[in-house]
Design a protein around this motif. Structure first.
Motif, short mmCIF file in Angstrom:
data_model
loop_
_atom_site.label_atom_id
_atom_site.label_comp_id
_atom_site.label_asym_id
_atom_site.label_seq_id
_atom_site.Cartn_x
_atom_site.Cartn_y
_atom_site.Cartn_z
N LEU A 101 -16.19 -43.72 37.37
CA LEU A 101 -15.59 -43.38 36.08
C LEU A 101 -14.20 -44.00 35.96
CD1 LEU A 101 -16.53 -39.63 35.51
CD2 LEU A 101 -17.56 -41.66 34.48
N PRO A 102 -13.79 -44.37 34.74
CA PRO A 102 -12.47 -44.98 34.56
C PRO A 102 -11.35 -44.02 34.97
CG PRO A 102 -13.83 -45.25 32.60
CD PRO A 102 -14.56 -44.30 33.49
N LYS A 103 -10.28 -44.60 35.52
CA LYS A 103 -9.07 -43.83 35.82
C LYS A 103 -8.30 -43.71 34.50
CE LYS A 103 -8.91 -45.63 40.54
NZ LYS A 103 -8.14 -46.40 41.54
N ASP A 104 -8.57 -42.63 33.80
CA ASP A 104 -8.20 -42.55 32.38
C ASP A 104 -7.10 -41.55 32.09
OD1 ASP A 104 -9.66 -40.31 33.00
OD2 ASP A 104 -10.79 -40.29 31.14
N ARG A 105 -6.14 -41.38 32.99
CA ARG A 105 -5.11 -40.38 32.73
C ARG A 105 -4.37 -40.70 31.43
NH1 ARG A 105 -0.66 -38.02 37.02
NH2 ARG A 105 0.13 -36.37 35.66
N PRO A 106 -4.41 -39.80 30.46
CA PRO A 106 -3.79 -40.09 29.15
C PRO A 106 -2.27 -40.21 29.27
CG PRO A 106 -5.36 -38.29 28.97
CD PRO A 106 -5.14 -38.54 30.43
N THR A 107 -1.70 -40.91 28.33
CA THR A 107 -0.24 -41.07 28.30
C THR A 107 0.40 -40.27 27.18
OG1 THR A 107 -0.49 -43.03 26.91
CG2 THR A 107 -0.39 -43.38 29.28
N ALA A 108 -0.37 -39.47 26.47
CA ALA A 108 0.16 -38.69 25.35
C ALA A 108 1.21 -37.70 25.84
CB ALA A 108 -0.96 -37.95 24.64
N SER A 109 2.24 -37.48 25.02
CA SER A 109 3.33 -36.59 25.42
C SER A 109 3.32 -35.27 24.66
CB SER A 109 4.68 -37.30 25.19
OG SER A 109 4.80 -37.69 23.83
N LEU A 110 2.21 -34.93 24.04
CA LEU A 110 2.11 -33.67 23.32
C LEU A 110 2.26 -32.49 24.27
CD1 LEU A 110 -0.89 -34.26 20.87
CD2 LEU A 110 1.54 -34.30 20.33
N SER A 111 2.95 -31.46 23.83
CA SER A 111 2.98 -30.22 24.59
C SER A 111 1.64 -29.51 24.45
CB SER A 111 4.11 -29.32 24.08
OG SER A 111 3.81 -28.87 22.77
N VAL A 112 1.40 -28.50 25.29
CA VAL A 112 0.16 -27.74 25.20
C VAL A 112 0.04 -27.10 23.82
CG1 VAL A 112 -1.14 -25.79 26.11
CG2 VAL A 112 0.06 -27.33 27.68
N ARG A 113 1.15 -26.56 23.33
CA ARG A 113 1.11 -25.92 22.01
C ARG A 113 0.75 -26.92 20.92
NH1 ARG A 113 6.09 -22.20 20.22
NH2 ARG A 113 5.18 -21.00 21.94
N GLU A 114 1.36 -28.11 20.96
CA GLU A 114 1.04 -29.13 19.97
C GLU A 114 -0.41 -29.59 20.08
OE1 GLU A 114 5.40 -31.32 19.50
OE2 GLU A 114 4.06 -31.84 21.16
N GLN A 115 -0.88 -29.69 21.32
CA GLN A 115 -2.27 -30.09 21.54
C GLN A 115 -3.24 -29.06 20.97
OE1 GLN A 115 -3.22 -30.60 25.66
NE2 GLN A 115 -5.40 -30.87 25.29
N LEU A 116 -2.96 -27.79 21.23
CA LEU A 116 -3.83 -26.73 20.72
C LEU A 116 -3.77 -26.65 19.21
CD1 LEU A 116 -3.15 -23.89 23.34
CD2 LEU A 116 -5.16 -25.37 23.17
N ARG A 117 -2.59 -26.89 18.64
CA ARG A 117 -2.46 -26.87 17.19
C ARG A 117 -3.28 -28.00 16.56
NH1 ARG A 117 2.80 -27.34 16.77
NH2 ARG A 117 3.15 -25.08 16.89
N ALA A 118 -3.21 -29.18 17.16
CA ALA A 118 -4.00 -30.30 16.64
C ALA A 118 -5.49 -30.03 16.74
CB ALA A 118 -3.63 -31.58 17.40
N SER A 119 -5.91 -29.39 17.83
CA SER A 119 -7.33 -29.07 18.01
C SER A 119 -7.77 -28.01 17.01
CB SER A 119 -7.59 -28.59 19.44
OG SER A 119 -7.23 -29.57 20.37
#
Length: 392
Positions: A184-202
């Motif tokens: 599988l690709p070594k796909d560690r994301p580079t996004a800097s969103l906080s957990v709260r921002e990530q959950l809000r976007a989801s």
């Protein structure tokens, strides 16, 4: 998504293998549930415990795993899930009591919570448009090929080695974990969103009518399939037709011969008829299959109900997966898909409990008739709400 695509696409054979491993949480065990209950001198109502203890962890853990996969990369989360799945499944072969079996199955369900959904997420990461529909269709075809063969394998292993036989399949998961880490690709994301921002976007995606509607639709479908097909049907096949574990496994695998072909052609079906029409027709066919399975028919005619069930699976599941994947971007896709799978796990956990109650209160045939009526109503709701679900 350029950083992921630059790393190369994951090999499709590996994605499909992980999907097949994921479905072994239930498929090799379902045909031998009557044998397990006899071995532990338990009543039919305990059938729900064997299946529900494995699916329940995914209700809560699937969304958590999705958040982790969005933040830390798919491979870093998927490989540990495979290891937990394989270890707990292997332990299940050696438990001394039904209680310990439920505990081991619960742990295995924790690992399973990150398998099938992350495969679909990886497909969404690396393929677009009709290419994505085709790969999701191939993945569903691999899944249904497993559904066709694994119950048969599990049933015959039980005939050969007793009820513990199907659990001897699970060490294969260790090999798949190694392959996943290797390929599988070594796909560690580079996004800097906080957990709260990530959950809000989801959450923005999850509350849209299309995603919310499909989550509730899949909960209902899983209640019906796991309650009737995987809980009630094995007992009905044994009591009405005298089928052994091997015979029950063959019967439970029969529908997948049809759904394999339908899923393999998911792209063509979506292009010609539209995803919404395919899903609505599939739900109606599910209801028709349950009506046949509740009827007093000779075994050869009774098998028509299983064939209809396979047709329905092929029509419903690939386009709903594709529509949910399409609704989310890369930074929220793991979370959104995991919540969708959490809904599936909720239905998979409720279904066996209701199926066990139906067996001891109204009997197998009446349970299928009730399920048929409910699913026909779901088909009507899907028909009325198809535009609302934005599934052309």
């Amino acid at each position: 998504m350029p950083h992921l695509r630059a790393a190369g696409r994951p090999p499709q054979w590996l994605l499909f293998t992980i999907t097949i491993i994921g479905i072994t949480l239930i498929t090799p065990i379902a045909p031998v549930i009557p044998d397990i209950l006899r071995a532990f001198e338990a009543s039919e109502t305990a059938a729900g415990l064997i299946l529900g203890s494995a699916t329940a962890p995914g209700i809560v853990l699937a969304p958590v795993i999705g958040v982790l996969a969005d933040r830390h990369g798919r491979r870093r989360v998927l490989v540990p899930c495979l290891l937990v799945f394989a270890a707990a499944g292997t332990i299940s072969a050696y438990v001394p009591t039904l209680t310990w079996l439920a505990v081991a199955r619960f742990l295995q369900g924790m690992g399973a919570a990150g398998l099938i959904n992350l495969v679909v997420v990886l497909i969404g990461d690396h393929w677009d448009g009709l290419d994505r529909v085709r790969v999701i269709g191939r993945n569903s075809a691999a899944l249904t090929a497993g559904l066709a063969s694994i119950p048969t394998v599990g049933g015959f292993m039980a005939d050969a080695f007793g009820w513990r036989g199907p659990f001897y399949l699970y060490p294969i998961g260790f090999v798949v974990a190694f392959l996943a880490w290797r390929y599988l690709p070594k796909d560690r994301p580079t996004a800097s969103l906080s957990v709260r921002e990530q959950l809000r976007a989801s959450w923005v995606v999850l509350k849209t009518p299309v995603v919310a509607g499909l989550v509730f639709l899949m909960i209902g479908m899983m209640v019906a399939v796991f309650g009737l097909i995987l809980t009630v049907l094995p007992f009905h096949l044994e009591e009405e037709f005298g089928l052994s574990a091997g015979g029950r496994g063959v019967f439970l695998g029969l529908p997948s011969l049809v759904s394999f072909w339908v899923a393999l052609n998911a792209g063509r079906i979506a292009r010609r008829f539209g995803r919404g029409r395919a899903v609505t027709a599939g739900i109606f066919v599910f209801g028709l299959s349950f009506a046949v399975l509740g009827s007093p028919l000779p075994l050869m005619v009774y098998a028509l109900g299983a064939i209809l069930w396979g047709l329905a699976e092929g029509l419903v599941f690939p386009p709903t997966q594709d529509r949910v994947v399409e609704a989310a971007d890369h930074q929220s896709r793991g979370t959104v898909m995991a919540v969708w799978v959490g809904g599936l796990r909720l239905g998979q956990s409720i279904g066996p409990l209701l199926g066990g109650v139906g067996l001891v209160t109204i009997g197998a045939a009446a349970s299928f008739y009730v399920g048929s009526v409910v699913v026909f109503l779901m088909a009507l709701a899907a028909l009325v709400g198809r535009r609302r679900l934005a599934m052309p």
